[in-house]
Enzyme design. Structure first.
Site, PDB file in Angstrom:
ATOM      1  N   TYR A 108       0.853  -1.181   0.000  1.00 11.47           N
ATOM      2  CA  TYR A 108       0.000   0.000   0.000  1.00 11.47           C
ATOM      3  C   TYR A 108       0.895   1.239   0.000  1.00 11.47           C
ATOM      4  O   TYR A 108       1.764   1.383   0.870  1.00 11.47           O
ATOM      5  CB  TYR A 108      -0.918  -0.028   1.227  1.00 11.47           C
ATOM      6  CG  TYR A 108      -1.719   1.230   1.381  1.00 11.47           C
ATOM      7  CD1 TYR A 108      -2.679   1.578   0.437  1.00 11.47           C
ATOM      8  CD2 TYR A 108      -1.495   2.100   2.434  1.00 11.47           C
ATOM      9  CE1 TYR A 108      -3.396   2.747   0.558  1.00 11.47           C
ATOM     10  CE2 TYR A 108      -2.215   3.269   2.571  1.00 11.47           C
ATOM     11  CZ  TYR A 108      -3.167   3.585   1.621  1.00 11.47           C
ATOM     12  OH  TYR A 108      -3.866   4.747   1.741  1.00 11.47           O
ATOM     13  N   LYS A 154     -11.972  -0.909   4.633  1.00 11.49           N
ATOM     14  CA  LYS A 154     -12.152  -1.743   3.452  1.00 11.49           C
ATOM     15  C   LYS A 154     -13.174  -2.856   3.736  1.00 11.49           C
ATOM     16  O   LYS A 154     -14.295  -2.556   4.076  1.00 11.49           O
ATOM     17  CB  LYS A 154     -10.795  -2.272   2.991  1.00 11.49           C
ATOM     18  CG  LYS A 154      -9.688  -1.194   2.984  1.00 11.49           C
ATOM     19  CD  LYS A 154      -9.894  -0.107   1.945  1.00 11.49           C
ATOM     20  CE  LYS A 154      -8.949   1.077   2.091  1.00 11.49           C
ATOM     21  NZ  LYS A 154      -7.525   0.770   2.164  1.00 11.49           N
TER      22      LYS A 154
HETATM   23  C1  PLP Z   1      -6.376   1.358   2.536  1.00 12.54           C
HETATM   24  C2  PLP Z   1      -5.229   0.580   3.034  1.00 12.54           C
HETATM   25  C3  PLP Z   1      -4.439   1.044   4.102  1.00 12.54           C
HETATM   26  C4  PLP Z   1      -4.649   2.415   4.739  1.00 12.54           C
HETATM   27  O1  PLP Z   1      -5.844   2.504   5.428  1.00 12.54           O
HETATM   28  P1  PLP Z   1      -6.679   3.889   5.625  1.00 12.54           P
HETATM   29  O2  PLP Z   1      -7.865   3.433   6.388  1.00 12.54           O
HETATM   30  O3  PLP Z   1      -6.994   4.429   4.255  1.00 12.54           O
HETATM   31  O4  PLP Z   1      -5.808   4.829   6.382  1.00 12.54           O
HETATM   32  C5  PLP Z   1      -3.410   0.236   4.539  1.00 12.54           C
HETATM   33  N1  PLP Z   1      -3.148  -0.966   3.961  1.00 12.54           N
HETATM   34  C6  PLP Z   1      -3.874  -1.434   2.937  1.00 12.54           C
HETATM   35  C7  PLP Z   1      -3.544  -2.752   2.341  1.00 12.54           C
HETATM   36  C8  PLP Z   1      -4.941  -0.691   2.430  1.00 12.54           C
HETATM   37  O5  PLP Z   1      -5.658  -1.157   1.397  1.00 12.54           O
END
Ligand code: PLP
Length: 373
Positions: free
Chosen positions: A99, A196
């Site tokens: 990420y 997510k």
């Molecule tokens: C989106 C994401 C993050 C960061 O999370 P946020 O809630 O946007 O701060 C970290 N790792 C992965 C794999 C992600 O998809």
């Protein structure tokens, strides 16, 4: 108890005062002290602890099979807390494909702060071993990775970490505890962007760190959470816990749909490559089969031609929405190189697809007309 049952029940109980089945949301920032100065319910002030956060943290620990969990205001805040729990002078090994926010945090905040970082191809344990230094304290893994869907052998990397006296962290956002439980492979900490799949409806921002055991390192993360205050808000905890109830079944459907779309794309003459660990031709298929229950809802693909052809596909999509983020019920597609900035390693013709819960034939039809024309 099996994970589908935990998803419905862990962290929840019928409200003893009202009989309510759905958890109520506790917005109070402060809690009454008894005449002797104690806190009869254990709550003092919401930054320190809140009933909705406790419920979510209990549920996340149960789903991952961990000893405890700390919920944050975002996945990035959860990531920060782990690096902040290290000390200046410590060395971190991190994946080249991860990420982009994690990479950026390391480069722009934690290297100036005093950490040193070596980025490696985490799918190659030899590279990990060669990167080890006497002061290596932490190895970061993310599997499957963003956006190339690379698969890391968690067992092998955790072994290398432990031999070196380092902590092994796994960002389990994409797989979720339904499809992958890194503690079973030897990881010490799991992090999630609950934004997510866990919350699952693209309507809240949150994160969490889950610890395999109650270590001193996790105590420090807990301290950073409660003293630093980047905590998850009560309503966000409530939304996440609500989303988790359907997580096992959503992950089945996401995986089922993604597999069909991956097969469709891999047979399409205008598609150069498809990155999905469920495909037999994927370099990480064998390891993914060992450490995952299913292959998840994320895939990426490269359009023949280049950036322009990839953008042409994006422009013609009617159902699949062009937007960042992932893990919601709706399908989202994104040109990752654009968002990752100048020093990205992501191919310019790559599109990342978060496969949603629409009818899969509608999704394939949309991709078909966009790619063909
Ligand atoms: C989106 C994401 C993050 C960061 O999370 P946020 O809630 O946007 O701060 C970290 N790792 C992965 C794999 C992600 O998809």
């Amino acid at each position: 108890m099996q994970i589908e049952t935990l998803a419905v029940h862990a962290g929840r109980q019928v409200d003893p005062t009202t009989g309510a089945i759905a958890t109520s949301i506790q917005l109070s920032t402060t809690f009454e002290r008894a005449t002797d100065g104690s806190y009869p319910q254990g709550y003092i002030y919401t930054r320190m602890g809140n009933p909705n956060r406790t419920a979510l943290e209990q549920c996340l620990a149960a789903l991952e099979g961990g000893a405890g969990s700390a919920a944050f205001a975002s996945g990035s805040a959860a990531t920060m807390s782990i690096f902040q729990a290290l000390a200046p002078g410590d060395h971190v090994i991190a994946p080249q494909d991860a990420y982009t926010g994690t990479t950026t945090l390391l480069k722009t905040m934690f290297v100036p702060w005093g950490l040193s970082v070596t980025f490696v191809d985490m799918t190659d344990p030899t590279q990990v071993q060669q990167a080890l230094q006497p002061n290596t304290r932490l190895i970061w893994t993310e599997t499957p990775s963003n956006p190339m869907l690379k698969v890391t052998d968690i067992c092998k990397v955790a072994d290398l970490a432990h031999q070196a006296g380092a902590v092994c962290v796994c960002d389990n956002t994409w797989a979720t505890p339904i499809l992958q439980q890194p503690f079973q492979q030897g990881a010490d900490l799991v992090i999630h962007s609950t934004t997510k799949y866990l919350s699952g409806h693209s309507d809240m921002l949150g994160g969490a760190v889950i610890a395999q055991a109650n270590s001193d390192f996790f105590a420090k993360i807990r301290q950073i959470q409660t003293a630093g205050g980047a905590v998850a808000a009560p309503f966000d905890c409530w939304l996440t816990l609500r989303g988790i109830q359907t997580l096992p079944w959503r992950m089945q459907a996401h995986s089922h749909h993604a597999m069909q779309i991956a097969r469709f794309l891999s047979q399409h003459p205008k598609i150069e490559a498809v990155h999905y660990p469920g495909l037999e031709m994927h370099s990480g298929h064998a390891i993914a089969t060992q450490q995952m229950r299913n292959f998840g809802g994320m895939l990426s693909f490269q359009v023949k031609g280049g950036k322009q052809q990839a953008f042409a596909v994006l422009a013609k999509l009617r159902l699949i929405t062009r937007a960042t983020s992932l893990g919601g019920v709706e399908s989202l597609i994104e040109h990752r190189a654009s968002i990752e900035g100048a020093d990205t390693r992501t191919p310019e013709n790559l599109l990342r697809l978060s496969v949603g819960l629409e009818n899969v034939n509608d999704l394939i039809e949309d991709l078909e007309q966009a790619i063909a024309s």
